[in-house]
Design a protein around this motif. Sequence first.
Motif, PDB file in Angstrom:
ATOM      1  N   GLU A   1      -6.850   0.550  -8.782  1.00  0.00           N
ATOM      2  CA  GLU A   1      -7.408  -0.891  -8.750  1.00  0.00           C
ATOM      3  C   GLU A   1      -6.762  -1.695  -7.611  1.00  0.00           C
ATOM      4  O   GLU A   1      -7.015  -2.258  -6.750  1.00  0.00           O
ATOM      5  CB  GLU A   1      -7.765  -1.504  -9.991  1.00  0.00           C
ATOM      6  CG  GLU A   1      -8.395  -2.836  -9.659  1.00  0.00           C
ATOM      7  CD  GLU A   1      -8.498  -3.874 -11.063  1.00  0.00           C
ATOM      8  OE1 GLU A   1      -8.325  -3.296 -12.167  1.00  0.00           O
ATOM      9  OE2 GLU A   1      -8.529  -5.098 -10.897  1.00  0.00           O
ATOM     10  N   PHE A   2      -5.243  -1.657  -8.073  1.00  0.00           N
ATOM     11  CA  PHE A   2      -4.423  -2.777  -7.156  1.00  0.00           C
ATOM     12  C   PHE A   2      -4.241  -2.167  -5.760  1.00  0.00           C
ATOM     13  O   PHE A   2      -4.118  -3.084  -4.886  1.00  0.00           O
ATOM     14  CB  PHE A   2      -3.109  -2.980  -7.778  1.00  0.00           C
ATOM     15  CG  PHE A   2      -3.447  -3.613  -9.277  1.00  0.00           C
ATOM     16  CD1 PHE A   2      -4.634  -4.273  -9.887  1.00  0.00           C
ATOM     17  CD2 PHE A   2      -2.323  -3.898 -10.056  1.00  0.00           C
ATOM     18  CE1 PHE A   2      -4.761  -4.762 -11.040  1.00  0.00           C
ATOM     19  CE2 PHE A   2      -2.240  -4.330 -11.426  1.00  0.00           C
ATOM     20  CZ  PHE A   2      -3.762  -4.701 -11.726  1.00  0.00           C
ATOM     21  N   VAL A   3      -3.983  -0.997  -5.603  1.00  0.00           N
ATOM     22  CA  VAL A   3      -3.755  -0.543  -4.373  1.00  0.00           C
ATOM     23  C   VAL A   3      -5.129  -0.638  -3.453  1.00  0.00           C
ATOM     24  O   VAL A   3      -5.262  -1.082  -2.252  1.00  0.00           O
ATOM     25  CB  VAL A   3      -3.340   0.956  -4.299  1.00  0.00           C
ATOM     26  CG1 VAL A   3      -4.466   1.916  -4.597  1.00  0.00           C
ATOM     27  CG2 VAL A   3      -2.957   1.309  -2.680  1.00  0.00           C
ATOM     28  N   GLY A   4      -6.360  -0.496  -4.251  1.00  0.00           N
ATOM     29  CA  GLY A   4      -7.765  -0.727  -3.544  1.00  0.00           C
ATOM     30  C   GLY A   4      -7.627  -2.276  -2.924  1.00  0.00           C
ATOM     31  O   GLY A   4      -8.284  -2.530  -2.046  1.00  0.00           O
ATOM     32  N   ASP A   5      -7.355  -3.022  -3.979  1.00  0.00           N
ATOM     33  CA  ASP A   5      -7.311  -4.683  -3.549  1.00  0.00           C
ATOM     34  C   ASP A   5      -6.404  -4.929  -2.209  1.00  0.00           C
ATOM     35  O   ASP A   5      -6.866  -5.613  -1.355  1.00  0.00           O
ATOM     36  CB  ASP A   5      -6.682  -5.546  -4.491  1.00  0.00           C
ATOM     37  CG  ASP A   5      -7.722  -5.652  -5.864  1.00  0.00           C
ATOM     38  OD1 ASP A   5      -8.914  -5.477  -5.719  1.00  0.00           O
ATOM     39  OD2 ASP A   5      -7.265  -5.895  -6.977  1.00  0.00           O
ATOM     40  N   HIS A   6      -5.253  -4.256  -2.064  1.00  0.00           N
ATOM     41  CA  HIS A   6      -4.356  -4.259  -1.247  1.00  0.00           C
ATOM     42  C   HIS A   6      -4.888  -3.843   0.206  1.00  0.00           C
ATOM     43  O   HIS A   6      -4.864  -4.359   1.360  1.00  0.00           O
ATOM     44  CB  HIS A   6      -2.885  -3.787  -1.328  1.00  0.00           C
ATOM     45  CG  HIS A   6      -2.021  -4.333  -2.344  1.00  0.00           C
ATOM     46  ND1 HIS A   6      -1.687  -5.753  -2.168  1.00  0.00           N
ATOM     47  CD2 HIS A   6      -1.580  -4.316  -3.713  1.00  0.00           C
ATOM     48  CE1 HIS A   6      -0.982  -6.202  -3.177  1.00  0.00           C
ATOM     49  NE2 HIS A   6      -0.828  -5.086  -3.992  1.00  0.00           N
ATOM     50  N   LYS A   7      -5.524  -2.753   0.235  1.00  0.00           N
ATOM     51  CA  LYS A   7      -6.162  -2.160   1.213  1.00  0.00           C
ATOM     52  C   LYS A   7      -7.428  -3.126   1.613  1.00  0.00           C
ATOM     53  O   LYS A   7      -7.503  -3.221   3.066  1.00  0.00           O
ATOM     54  CB  LYS A   7      -6.834  -0.786   0.953  1.00  0.00           C
ATOM     55  CG  LYS A   7      -5.768   0.316   0.766  1.00  0.00           C
ATOM     56  CD  LYS A   7      -6.039   1.761   0.434  1.00  0.00           C
ATOM     57  CE  LYS A   7      -5.066   2.432   0.253  1.00  0.00           C
ATOM     58  NZ  LYS A   7      -5.211   3.774  -0.183  1.00  0.00           N
ATOM     59  N   GLY A   8      -8.080  -3.746   0.780  1.00  0.00           N
ATOM     60  CA  GLY A   8      -9.112  -4.777   1.069  1.00  0.00           C
ATOM     61  C   GLY A   8      -8.546  -5.741   2.024  1.00  0.00           C
ATOM     62  O   GLY A   8      -8.944  -6.443   2.810  1.00  0.00           O
ATOM     63  N   HIS A   9      -7.223  -6.329   1.293  1.00  0.00           N
ATOM     64  CA  HIS A   9      -6.603  -7.338   1.894  1.00  0.00           C
ATOM     65  C   HIS A   9      -6.200  -7.395   3.187  1.00  0.00           C
ATOM     66  O   HIS A   9      -6.404  -7.899   4.117  1.00  0.00           O
ATOM     67  CB  HIS A   9      -5.461  -8.058   1.072  1.00  0.00           C
ATOM     68  CG  HIS A   9      -5.741  -8.221  -0.143  1.00  0.00           C
ATOM     69  ND1 HIS A   9      -4.550  -8.263  -1.384  1.00  0.00           N
ATOM     70  CD2 HIS A   9      -6.867  -8.591  -1.252  1.00  0.00           C
ATOM     71  CE1 HIS A   9      -5.168  -8.546  -2.485  1.00  0.00           C
ATOM     72  NE2 HIS A   9      -6.475  -8.770  -2.293  1.00  0.00           N
ATOM     73  N   ARG A  10      -5.647  -5.906   3.380  1.00  0.00           N
ATOM     74  CA  ARG A  10      -5.386  -5.457   4.647  1.00  0.00           C
ATOM     75  C   ARG A  10      -6.358  -5.483   5.729  1.00  0.00           C
ATOM     76  O   ARG A  10      -6.317  -6.131   6.799  1.00  0.00           O
ATOM     77  CB  ARG A  10      -4.610  -4.101   4.710  1.00  0.00           C
ATOM     78  CG  ARG A  10      -4.483  -3.431   5.932  1.00  0.00           C
ATOM     79  CD  ARG A  10      -4.108  -1.903   5.773  1.00  0.00           C
ATOM     80  NE  ARG A  10      -5.423  -1.212   5.411  1.00  0.00           N
ATOM     81  CZ  ARG A  10      -5.496   0.018   4.953  1.00  0.00           C
ATOM     82  NH1 ARG A  10      -4.547   0.702   4.818  1.00  0.00           N
ATOM     83  NH2 ARG A  10      -6.752   0.520   4.639  1.00  0.00           N
ATOM     84  N   ASP A  11      -7.505  -4.692   5.291  1.00  0.00           N
ATOM     85  CA  ASP A  11      -8.664  -4.672   6.102  1.00  0.00           C
ATOM     86  C   ASP A  11      -9.215  -6.044   6.461  1.00  0.00           C
ATOM     87  O   ASP A  11      -9.727  -6.173   7.580  1.00  0.00           O
ATOM     88  CB  ASP A  11      -9.579  -3.886   5.477  1.00  0.00           C
ATOM     89  CG  ASP A  11      -9.239  -2.255   5.349  1.00  0.00           C
ATOM     90  OD1 ASP A  11      -8.040  -2.043   6.004  1.00  0.00           O
ATOM     91  OD2 ASP A  11      -9.869  -1.689   4.598  1.00  0.00           O
TER      92      ASP A  11
ATOM     93  N   ILE B   1       0.797  -1.111  -0.083  1.00  0.00           N
ATOM     94  CA  ILE B   1       0.026   0.004   0.082  1.00  0.00           C
ATOM     95  C   ILE B   1       0.835   1.180  -0.071  1.00  0.00           C
ATOM     96  O   ILE B   1       0.709   2.287  -0.855  1.00  0.00           O
ATOM     97  CB  ILE B   1      -0.994   0.058   1.333  1.00  0.00           C
ATOM     98  CG1 ILE B   1      -2.009  -1.185   1.013  1.00  0.00           C
ATOM     99  CG2 ILE B   1      -1.647   1.251   1.374  1.00  0.00           C
ATOM    100  CD1 ILE B   1      -2.686  -1.578   2.444  1.00  0.00           C
ATOM    101  N   TRP B   2       1.886   1.238   0.826  1.00  0.00           N
ATOM    102  CA  TRP B   2       2.679   2.305   0.747  1.00  0.00           C
ATOM    103  C   TRP B   2       3.346   2.719  -0.650  1.00  0.00           C
ATOM    104  O   TRP B   2       3.481   3.708  -0.872  1.00  0.00           O
ATOM    105  CB  TRP B   2       3.835   2.263   1.997  1.00  0.00           C
ATOM    106  CG  TRP B   2       4.731   3.451   2.378  1.00  0.00           C
ATOM    107  CD1 TRP B   2       4.412   4.429   3.309  1.00  0.00           C
ATOM    108  CD2 TRP B   2       5.891   3.866   1.632  1.00  0.00           C
ATOM    109  NE1 TRP B   2       5.398   5.397   3.284  1.00  0.00           N
ATOM    110  CE2 TRP B   2       6.332   5.121   2.111  1.00  0.00           C
ATOM    111  CE3 TRP B   2       6.585   3.395   0.448  1.00  0.00           C
ATOM    112  CZ2 TRP B   2       7.296   5.710   2.077  1.00  0.00           C
ATOM    113  CZ3 TRP B   2       7.756   4.229   0.270  1.00  0.00           C
ATOM    114  CH2 TRP B   2       8.175   5.270   0.813  1.00  0.00           C
ATOM    115  N   THR B   3       3.984   1.495  -0.984  1.00  0.00           N
ATOM    116  CA  THR B   3       4.626   1.744  -2.316  1.00  0.00           C
ATOM    117  C   THR B   3       3.786   2.355  -3.584  1.00  0.00           C
ATOM    118  O   THR B   3       4.034   3.238  -4.189  1.00  0.00           O
ATOM    119  CB  THR B   3       4.988   0.467  -2.981  1.00  0.00           C
ATOM    120  OG1 THR B   3       6.093  -0.011  -1.867  1.00  0.00           O
ATOM    121  CG2 THR B   3       5.799   0.327  -4.266  1.00  0.00           C
TER     122      THR B   3
END
Lengths: 177, 160
Positions: free
Chosen positions: A82-92, A60-62
Amino acid sequence: MAEPRVVVPRRDFVYRLAVAAGVSAPVLGLIDGTVSAMPKSEETDFAVLEASLALEHEAIWTYDAALARNLFPAGLRPYAEEFVGDHKGHRDTQIAVMEERGGRPPDAYATYDIGRLASQEDALHKCLEIEIAAQDAYLAVNSQIRTKDYLLSAAFILVDEVRHLTVWRRVLGLKIY
Amino acid sequence: MSPDRRRLLKTVALAPLALALPAPRAEAADYVSAGQVFDAIDGFEAEAASRLRRVAKERGGARTFVQRALADHERHRAVRARHRRRLGLPAYALKSISEAPDPSLDGLRAAQEALVYAHAEGFPALGDSLAVHDLMANMVDLARHLTVLDLWLEKEQARG
């Protein structure tokens, strides 16, 4: 186009990224192949969750850093978003899993040392590298997950990571099949 | 990747787990045994293979991808056969795979997605870490194939 600027063996490179992200020792053993299995336990699930979260925080930071610096070409920015949104979803999702079980999810670092991030090429290569690390790490650790619900979610998270990696490889002119 | 598929994956990935199970798709498979998972994967793989062959026949540019995807299938079948033996499951009786009547990329994509989902949804029922690990590696190949198809479809849509 040449392969990404990963000049060390892939496992070493992924290990180094995992260390930088704050992945803990037992899971690092799975990633570098010195540990073949961990006991199926709540502790193992927590270790996997902590490792996964560490990598998601770094991803996410990257992406956020590259987006903030406007480093993606216009046609590729929607993929990055889209991909950073996915990563934020995975994190949450994984934070929710940990908290539901009484664990304390690791916080993101204030900053990550990802090297030079000043050009479109830097951004694409950094995103490719983080996706390689995410795919390889999830593949290394997911089979150790004990609980069925988390295993199901982790499998779908891995499908997302494969998509991200494949798209960036395509963008960089690397083989995707 | 289609917006529907993205929404679906996000639903699965983002839903709090207590809400995410049973699996959130109405048609999601709820496998109860390793044998059921292996059988489902074998069946979905055969369907995807028949569609791959048909698409390759219609579209010359797809041949290299199809050859490589089918080679991956063959390798994946060997992995599953090994785990079937380890787990004391009966071998899969592979039938001859014919060409699907439908040459569409959309149809192939749907079959490929079903194959990927059969893996993801099957892991919890496998009950064996080694099998999970190896089938997850197969799933990575298949998810990559799926993304190739998505990129292909996006390109065709962009062309109109």
